[in-house]
Motif scaffolding. Structure first.
Motif, PDB file in Angstrom:
ATOM      1  N   THR A   1       0.824  -1.206   0.000  1.00 54.35           N
ATOM      2  CA  THR A   1       0.000   0.000   0.000  1.00 54.35           C
ATOM      3  C   THR A   1       0.854   1.249   0.000  1.00 54.35           C
ATOM      4  OG1 THR A   1      -0.136  -0.038   2.424  1.00 54.35           O
ATOM      5  CG2 THR A   1      -1.885  -1.161   1.201  1.00 54.35           C
ATOM      6  N   PHE A   2       0.235   2.327  -0.427  1.00 56.29           N
ATOM      7  CA  PHE A   2       0.905   3.617  -0.485  1.00 56.29           C
ATOM      8  C   PHE A   2      -0.136   4.665  -0.155  1.00 56.29           C
ATOM      9  CE2 PHE A   2       4.179   6.470  -1.497  1.00 56.29           C
ATOM     10  CZ  PHE A   2       3.713   7.473  -2.332  1.00 56.29           C
ATOM     11  N   ASP A   3       0.173   5.530   0.803  1.00 50.31           N
ATOM     12  CA  ASP A   3      -0.792   6.518   1.282  1.00 50.31           C
ATOM     13  C   ASP A   3      -0.282   7.930   1.054  1.00 50.31           C
ATOM     14  OD1 ASP A   3      -1.041   4.455   4.198  1.00 50.31           O
ATOM     15  OD2 ASP A   3      -2.232   4.360   2.371  1.00 50.31           O
ATOM     16  N   ALA A   4      -1.226   8.824   0.830  1.00 54.92           N
ATOM     17  CA  ALA A   4      -0.885  10.238   0.777  1.00 54.92           C
ATOM     18  C   ALA A   4      -0.455  10.706   2.170  1.00 54.92           C
ATOM     19  CB  ALA A   4      -2.077  11.047   0.288  1.00 54.92           C
ATOM     20  N   THR A   5       0.423  11.677   2.196  1.00 54.08           N
ATOM     21  CA  THR A   5       0.917  12.178   3.475  1.00 54.08           C
ATOM     22  C   THR A   5      -0.218  12.688   4.356  1.00 54.08           C
ATOM     23  OG1 THR A   5       3.007  12.787   2.439  1.00 54.08           O
ATOM     24  CG2 THR A   5       2.473  13.860   4.538  1.00 54.08           C
ATOM     25  N   SER A   6      -1.210  13.297   3.729  1.00 48.98           N
ATOM     26  CA  SER A   6      -2.311  13.912   4.481  1.00 48.98           C
ATOM     27  C   SER A   6      -3.174  12.900   5.230  1.00 48.98           C
ATOM     28  CB  SER A   6      -3.190  14.729   3.540  1.00 48.98           C
ATOM     29  OG  SER A   6      -3.729  13.899   2.532  1.00 48.98           O
ATOM     30  N   VAL A   7      -3.109  11.635   4.841  1.00 48.68           N
ATOM     31  CA  VAL A   7      -3.957  10.625   5.485  1.00 48.68           C
ATOM     32  C   VAL A   7      -3.159   9.542   6.181  1.00 48.68           C
ATOM     33  CG1 VAL A   7      -5.724  11.029   3.741  1.00 48.68           C
ATOM     34  CG2 VAL A   7      -4.177   9.081   3.482  1.00 48.68           C
ATOM     35  N   LYS A   8      -1.857   9.626   6.079  1.00 51.16           N
ATOM     36  CA  LYS A   8      -0.995   8.587   6.657  1.00 51.16           C
ATOM     37  C   LYS A   8      -1.235   8.479   8.160  1.00 51.16           C
ATOM     38  CE  LYS A   8       2.920   8.341   4.643  1.00 51.16           C
ATOM     39  NZ  LYS A   8       2.739   7.093   3.852  1.00 51.16           N
ATOM     40  N   GLY A   9      -1.404   7.244   8.597  1.00 50.77           N
ATOM     41  CA  GLY A   9      -1.660   7.011  10.017  1.00 50.77           C
ATOM     42  C   GLY A   9      -3.116   7.100  10.404  1.00 50.77           C
ATOM     43  N   ARG A  10      -3.953   7.595   9.518  1.00 51.16           N
ATOM     44  CA  ARG A  10      -5.396   7.708   9.798  1.00 51.16           C
ATOM     45  C   ARG A  10      -6.214   6.806   8.894  1.00 51.16           C
ATOM     46  NH1 ARG A  10      -8.005  12.341   8.860  1.00 51.16           N
ATOM     47  NH2 ARG A  10      -6.616  13.003   7.166  1.00 51.16           N
ATOM     48  N   PHE A  11      -5.812   6.664   7.644  1.00 52.22           N
ATOM     49  CA  PHE A  11      -6.552   5.861   6.671  1.00 52.22           C
ATOM     50  C   PHE A  11      -5.770   4.581   6.380  1.00 52.22           C
ATOM     51  CE2 PHE A  11      -8.877   9.540   4.269  1.00 52.22           C
ATOM     52  CZ  PHE A  11      -9.341  10.031   5.472  1.00 52.22           C
ATOM     53  N   THR A  12      -6.506   3.505   6.179  1.00 57.66           N
ATOM     54  CA  THR A  12      -5.892   2.228   5.824  1.00 57.66           C
ATOM     55  C   THR A  12      -6.655   1.605   4.672  1.00 57.66           C
ATOM     56  OG1 THR A  12      -5.209   1.854   8.124  1.00 57.66           O
ATOM     57  CG2 THR A  12      -5.221  -0.053   6.648  1.00 57.66           C
ATOM     58  N   MET A  13      -5.916   1.251   3.647  1.00 61.38           N
ATOM     59  CA  MET A  13      -6.548   0.602   2.496  1.00 61.38           C
ATOM     60  C   MET A  13      -6.249  -0.891   2.522  1.00 61.38           C
ATOM     61  SD  MET A  13      -6.267   1.622  -1.494  1.00 61.38           S
ATOM     62  CE  MET A  13      -7.309   0.826  -2.725  1.00 61.38           C
ATOM     63  N   SER A  14      -7.241  -1.675   2.147  1.00 62.02           N
ATOM     64  CA  SER A  14      -7.062  -3.122   2.089  1.00 62.02           C
ATOM     65  C   SER A  14      -7.876  -3.679   0.926  1.00 62.02           C
ATOM     66  CB  SER A  14      -7.493  -3.778   3.408  1.00 62.02           C
ATOM     67  OG  SER A  14      -8.863  -3.525   3.666  1.00 62.02           O
ATOM     68  N   ARG A  15      -7.640  -4.928   0.610  1.00 62.53           N
ATOM     69  CA  ARG A  15      -8.391  -5.546  -0.483  1.00 62.53           C
ATOM     70  C   ARG A  15      -8.735  -6.990  -0.119  1.00 62.53           C
ATOM     71  NH1 ARG A  15      -5.004  -4.844  -5.642  1.00 62.53           N
ATOM     72  NH2 ARG A  15      -6.772  -5.922  -6.616  1.00 62.53           N
TER      73      ARG A  15
END
Length: 122
Positions: free
Chosen positions: A57-71
């Motif tokens: 996964t790769f997250d935008a800095t603005s959401v890092k630590g708050r949002f988690t993507m999974s599949r």
């Protein structure tokens, strides 16, 4: 590939939401999947992505630590768990599928869902 995003809604700051994006394609697992968002008057921006090859996964800095993507490849679905939501997270959230290497770029995505509205009140 048809993508159906859902799970948006109205939530207070500090709350959580989980977005889902269901894909119609049996080869879903081979696609990179991304979440993007667009606030009124602003350009669409990258939020998070997950690779089809290895699930990284790769997250935008603005959401890092708050949002988690999974599949879940068995269910042809990706999720975006959003915690500690802020008013600035308010936007229409879009899921997308592609196979390009630059998973944070809009241009590397071929298929787009219809979007789901997320509104965070202060």
């Amino acid at each position: 590939v048809q993508l159906q995003a859902s799970g948006g809604g109205l939530v207070q700051a500090g709350g959580s939401l989980r977005l889902s994006c269901a894909a119609s394609e049996r080869t879903f697992s081979s696609y990179n999947m991304g979440w993007f968002r667009q606030a009124p008057g602003k350009e669409r921006e990258f939020v998070a992505a997950i690779r089809g090859s290895d699930g990284s996964t790769f997250d935008a800095t603005s959401v890092k630590g708050r949002f988690t993507m999974s599949r879940d490849n068995a269910e042809n679905t990706v999720y975006l768990q959003m915690n500690s939501l802020k008013p600035e997270d308010t936007a229409v959230y879009y899921c997308a599928a592609g196979r390009g290497p630059f998973i944070w770029l809009i241009r590397d995505y071929i298929y787009w869902g219809q979007g789901t509205q997320v509104t965070v009140s202060s």
